[in-house]
Scaffold this motif. Structure first.
Motif, PDB file in Angstrom:
ATOM      1  N   THR A 410      26.356  47.167  43.113  1.00  0.00           N
ATOM      2  CA  THR A 410      27.428  47.747  42.324  1.00  0.00           C
ATOM      3  C   THR A 410      28.611  48.042  43.242  1.00  0.00           C
ATOM      4  O   THR A 410      28.440  48.561  44.349  1.00  0.00           O
ATOM      5  CB  THR A 410      26.960  49.038  41.635  1.00  0.00           C
ATOM      6  OG1 THR A 410      25.872  48.726  40.757  1.00  0.00           O
ATOM      7  CG2 THR A 410      28.085  49.669  40.839  1.00  0.00           C
ATOM      8  N   VAL A 411      29.816  47.700  42.778  1.00  0.00           N
ATOM      9  CA  VAL A 411      31.012  47.874  43.601  1.00  0.00           C
ATOM     10  C   VAL A 411      32.070  48.635  42.807  1.00  0.00           C
ATOM     11  O   VAL A 411      32.349  48.299  41.647  1.00  0.00           O
ATOM     12  CB  VAL A 411      31.592  46.511  44.039  1.00  0.00           C
ATOM     13  CG1 VAL A 411      32.868  46.709  44.839  1.00  0.00           C
ATOM     14  CG2 VAL A 411      30.566  45.730  44.856  1.00  0.00           C
ATOM     15  N   ASN A 412      32.627  49.645  43.421  1.00  0.00           N
ATOM     16  CA  ASN A 412      33.810  50.307  42.876  1.00  0.00           C
ATOM     17  C   ASN A 412      35.014  49.732  43.620  1.00  0.00           C
ATOM     18  O   ASN A 412      35.213  50.011  44.804  1.00  0.00           O
ATOM     19  CB  ASN A 412      33.740  51.823  43.059  1.00  0.00           C
ATOM     20  CG  ASN A 412      34.825  52.531  42.280  1.00  0.00           C
ATOM     21  OD1 ASN A 412      34.772  52.610  41.057  1.00  0.00           O
ATOM     22  ND2 ASN A 412      35.824  53.022  42.988  1.00  0.00           N
ATOM     23  N   VAL A 413      35.783  48.918  42.940  1.00  0.00           N
ATOM     24  CA  VAL A 413      36.845  48.169  43.594  1.00  0.00           C
ATOM     25  C   VAL A 413      38.210  48.711  43.197  1.00  0.00           C
ATOM     26  O   VAL A 413      38.443  49.054  42.033  1.00  0.00           O
ATOM     27  CB  VAL A 413      36.737  46.659  43.266  1.00  0.00           C
ATOM     28  CG1 VAL A 413      36.821  46.400  41.769  1.00  0.00           C
ATOM     29  CG2 VAL A 413      37.794  45.851  44.001  1.00  0.00           C
ATOM     30  N   LYS A 414      39.105  48.796  44.177  1.00  0.00           N
ATOM     31  CA  LYS A 414      40.476  49.243  43.951  1.00  0.00           C
ATOM     32  C   LYS A 414      41.420  48.072  44.209  1.00  0.00           C
ATOM     33  O   LYS A 414      41.239  47.305  45.153  1.00  0.00           O
ATOM     34  CB  LYS A 414      40.822  50.407  44.874  1.00  0.00           C
ATOM     35  CG  LYS A 414      40.002  51.661  44.608  1.00  0.00           C
ATOM     36  CD  LYS A 414      40.406  52.790  45.542  1.00  0.00           C
ATOM     37  CE  LYS A 414      39.578  54.040  45.265  1.00  0.00           C
ATOM     38  NZ  LYS A 414      39.946  55.163  46.183  1.00  0.00           N
ATOM     39  N   PHE A 415      42.441  47.958  43.343  1.00  0.00           N
ATOM     40  CA  PHE A 415      43.395  46.853  43.422  1.00  0.00           C
ATOM     41  C   PHE A 415      44.754  47.345  43.905  1.00  0.00           C
ATOM     42  O   PHE A 415      45.102  48.515  43.737  1.00  0.00           O
ATOM     43  CB  PHE A 415      43.555  46.187  42.056  1.00  0.00           C
ATOM     44  CG  PHE A 415      42.263  45.712  41.451  1.00  0.00           C
ATOM     45  CD1 PHE A 415      41.703  44.509  41.824  1.00  0.00           C
ATOM     46  CD2 PHE A 415      41.596  46.490  40.507  1.00  0.00           C
ATOM     47  CE1 PHE A 415      40.515  44.072  41.272  1.00  0.00           C
ATOM     48  CE2 PHE A 415      40.412  46.069  39.947  1.00  0.00           C
ATOM     49  CZ  PHE A 415      39.861  44.858  40.330  1.00  0.00           C
ATOM     50  N   ASN A 416      45.522  46.443  44.454  1.00  0.00           N
ATOM     51  CA  ASN A 416      46.898  46.742  44.843  1.00  0.00           C
ATOM     52  C   ASN A 416      47.813  46.512  43.636  1.00  0.00           C
ATOM     53  O   ASN A 416      48.540  45.529  43.564  1.00  0.00           O
ATOM     54  CB  ASN A 416      47.344  45.863  46.017  1.00  0.00           C
ATOM     55  CG  ASN A 416      46.612  46.173  47.291  1.00  0.00           C
ATOM     56  OD1 ASN A 416      45.807  47.094  47.342  1.00  0.00           O
ATOM     57  ND2 ASN A 416      46.895  45.408  48.326  1.00  0.00           N
ATOM     58  N   GLY A 417      47.710  47.395  42.672  1.00  0.00           N
ATOM     59  CA  GLY A 417      48.459  47.249  41.430  1.00  0.00           C
ATOM     60  C   GLY A 417      47.537  47.350  40.237  1.00  0.00           C
ATOM     61  O   GLY A 417      46.313  47.499  40.374  1.00  0.00           O
ATOM     62  N   LYS A 418      48.130  47.260  39.060  1.00  0.00           N
ATOM     63  CA  LYS A 418      47.364  47.385  37.827  1.00  0.00           C
ATOM     64  C   LYS A 418      46.729  46.042  37.457  1.00  0.00           C
ATOM     65  O   LYS A 418      47.374  44.988  37.507  1.00  0.00           O
ATOM     66  CB  LYS A 418      48.263  47.851  36.673  1.00  0.00           C
ATOM     67  CG  LYS A 418      48.854  49.245  36.869  1.00  0.00           C
ATOM     68  CD  LYS A 418      47.783  50.319  36.786  1.00  0.00           C
ATOM     69  CE  LYS A 418      48.411  51.709  36.862  1.00  0.00           C
ATOM     70  NZ  LYS A 418      47.384  52.776  36.772  1.00  0.00           N
ATOM     71  N   VAL A 419      45.468  46.096  37.065  1.00  0.00           N
ATOM     72  CA  VAL A 419      44.729  44.904  36.628  1.00  0.00           C
ATOM     73  C   VAL A 419      44.129  45.201  35.258  1.00  0.00           C
ATOM     74  O   VAL A 419      43.510  46.245  35.063  1.00  0.00           O
ATOM     75  CB  VAL A 419      43.618  44.559  37.652  1.00  0.00           C
ATOM     76  CG1 VAL A 419      42.731  43.437  37.131  1.00  0.00           C
ATOM     77  CG2 VAL A 419      44.233  44.166  38.993  1.00  0.00           C
ATOM     78  N   PRO A 420      44.279  44.324  34.270  1.00  0.00           N
ATOM     79  CA  PRO A 420      44.928  43.012  34.384  1.00  0.00           C
ATOM     80  C   PRO A 420      46.448  43.045  34.232  1.00  0.00           C
ATOM     81  O   PRO A 420      47.107  42.030  34.438  1.00  0.00           O
ATOM     82  CB  PRO A 420      44.316  42.254  33.214  1.00  0.00           C
ATOM     83  CG  PRO A 420      44.078  43.294  32.172  1.00  0.00           C
ATOM     84  CD  PRO A 420      43.667  44.527  32.944  1.00  0.00           C
ATOM     85  N   GLY A 421      47.018  44.180  33.833  1.00  0.00           N
ATOM     86  CA  GLY A 421      48.430  44.240  33.520  1.00  0.00           C
ATOM     87  C   GLY A 421      48.611  44.561  32.044  1.00  0.00           C
ATOM     88  O   GLY A 421      47.639  44.838  31.326  1.00  0.00           O
TER      89      GLY A 421
END
Length: 451
Positions: A410-421
């Motif tokens: 299990t992964v808690n992932v952070k993005f550089n911006g909003k996903v999906p938009g």
């Protein structure tokens, strides 16, 4: 001129790679590098022997309405010619040990039966390609006696065997007469049955100039001929073949699923294809085929719980996805290659709907078109690149965003911006998707969005 930009995430580095989609004018002389129907096509491999209890073309034809409804565009028939008897493997022999290039294996029916199934498929809007084995024949093929000089011989003058293929005889491509006869045999199937192209077995073992000569002859009969190379040899796709096997990427998927390689190996494999192949060459992606299933195991043996995620990935990358006979019902059995071994057409895990939805989604979105008509592919930066592959594909107003957790944790992932938009819907279904800057993904979970 369009570009694909693939941003490869590795520790402390974002590496951009491009694939320029510019048609090369000498490909076929047509307006596009490929037939127009190929750009959003799904290819389906037909194993006639194992498909029905009868194992015939006529029995297979009963499945055409189902395959049409599922969204299949190209039917690839494994070889249908007569099979040699000398040193035959198993009771029924290998499809790929051909005795007569213009004869039909009576196990499957007659030439008229095959012509009928081709016509029925084409009437339903599908195309048909035939597996072509140009590298070798059976050891008792009609050419062995009629033209013994057409074959490679060992030091003792015996017919040459390649690898562990003890039921075959290798052809000699230094002989002009053999080349001419091979092209005539290919032309026979286009003239007599109206097929739309060929999947060419071990295409890389055969001189490229032969394939160039063959293509020049074949397009005179069918200007929209489609050619798939069972090879990963860039020069074949420069002027002859439309598509090629993404073998390296397939092997990397298996190893990532088994925890033997990181997700970066997939990024690097895709980068390598973009660098090596002409920009218009279509990779064919797959999680199974007749070789993998029979010799290396089903996708569930090789990929385990990751099988669905990788199947989805094959649809999201620029190229053409393949479905092998039985995959659409979650076939979890290695089919015998030289014996009768019937596919059980019982869908236990919802795979029929799964592939039907994938096929429909691919056709609805221009962003998922194959090379030459595809748009931009850009990786979405995240803080877990060792496990999560996130990217978007954009073609004019259409956009598809993909997030894959390609790990068993299990992964808690952070993005550089909003996903999906803003303005995206989730797949499957069409529920509105909320933009977020982080999400929790279960092992092998994928999320796909579109607008």
């Amino acid at each position: 001129m369009k570009k694909i930009f693939l941003l490869l995430l590795v520790p402390a580095l974002l590496m951009a790679c491009g694939n320029q989609n510019q048609r090369q004018g000498n490909v076929t002389g047509a307006k596009s590098a490929h037939p127009e129907w190929a750009y959003n096509a799904v290819i389906y491999e037909v194993n006639t022997r194992q498909y029905t209890p009868e194992g015939t073309f006529s029995a297979f034809s009963e499945h055409l309405p189902r395959l049409q409804e599922m969204g299949v565009n190209i039917l690839w028939f494994m070889p249908i010619q007569s099979i040699g008897e000398e040193d035959r493997k198993g009771t029924l022999g290998s499809y790929y040990s051909i005795k007569d290039y213009t004869g039909v294996n009576n196990e499957f029916g007659t030439l008229e039966d095959f012509k009928s199934v081709v016509q029925q498929a084409q009437d339903r809007g599908m195309k048909v390609i035939l597996d072509w084995v140009a590298n070798h024949t059976s050891r008792d093929a009609v050419w062995v006696d009629a033209h013994p000089d057409w074959y490679v011989r060992d030091s003792l003058g015996n017919l040459n065997i390649m690898y562990d293929w003890t039921d075959i005889a290798q052809l000699d491509y230094s002989v002009p007469g053999m080349r001419e006869a091979m092209i005539e045999a290919m032309k026979f199937w286009i003239r007599e049955t109206g097929i739309d192209g060929f999947r060419c077995d071990v295409a890389g073992e055969i001189p490229t100039d032969f394939w160039e000569a063959a293509k020049d002859s074949l397009i005179l009969l069918n200007p929209d001929i489609f050619m798939l190379a069972e090879a990963e040899k860039p020069e074949l796709n420069e002027s002859v073949f439309d598509a090629y096997y993404a073998w390296d990427f397939h092997h990397k998927m298996n190893r990532v699923a088994q925890g033997k390689e990181p997700v970066d190996s997939l990024r690097v494999s895709l980068q390598r294809m973009n660098d090596r192949f002409p920009s218009y060459a279509m990779p064919m992606y797959f999680t199974s085929n007749h070789d993998e299933n029979s010799w290396n195991g089903t996708e569930f043996e090789r990929m385990g719980e990751a099988a669905r995620s990788f199947a989805v990935l094959t649809y999201m990358l620029p190229g053409m996805p393949l479905i092998y006979s039985g995959q659409e019902v979650g076939l979890d059995h290695r089919l015998e290659f030289f014996e009768k071994d019937l596919i059980e057409w019982k869908d236990k895990s919802g795979f029929s709907g799964f592939y039907r939805e994938l096929n429909s989604f691919k056709k609805q979105h221009k962003a998922l078109l194959a090379q030459e008509q595809d748009g931009e592919m850009t990786e979405i930066a995240n803080d877990s690149p060792g496990s999560v592959w996130s990217f978007r594909r954009v073609n004019k107003e259409n956009e598809v965003v993909c997030v894959f957790n390609l790990s068993g944790k299990t992964v808690n992932v952070k993005f550089n911006g909003k996903v999906p938009g803003k303005g995206f819907s989730s797949f499957p279904g069409d529920s509105k998707a909320l933009p977020v800057d982080e999400m929790e993904l279960n092992p092998w979970e994928y999320r796909v969005y579109s607008k």
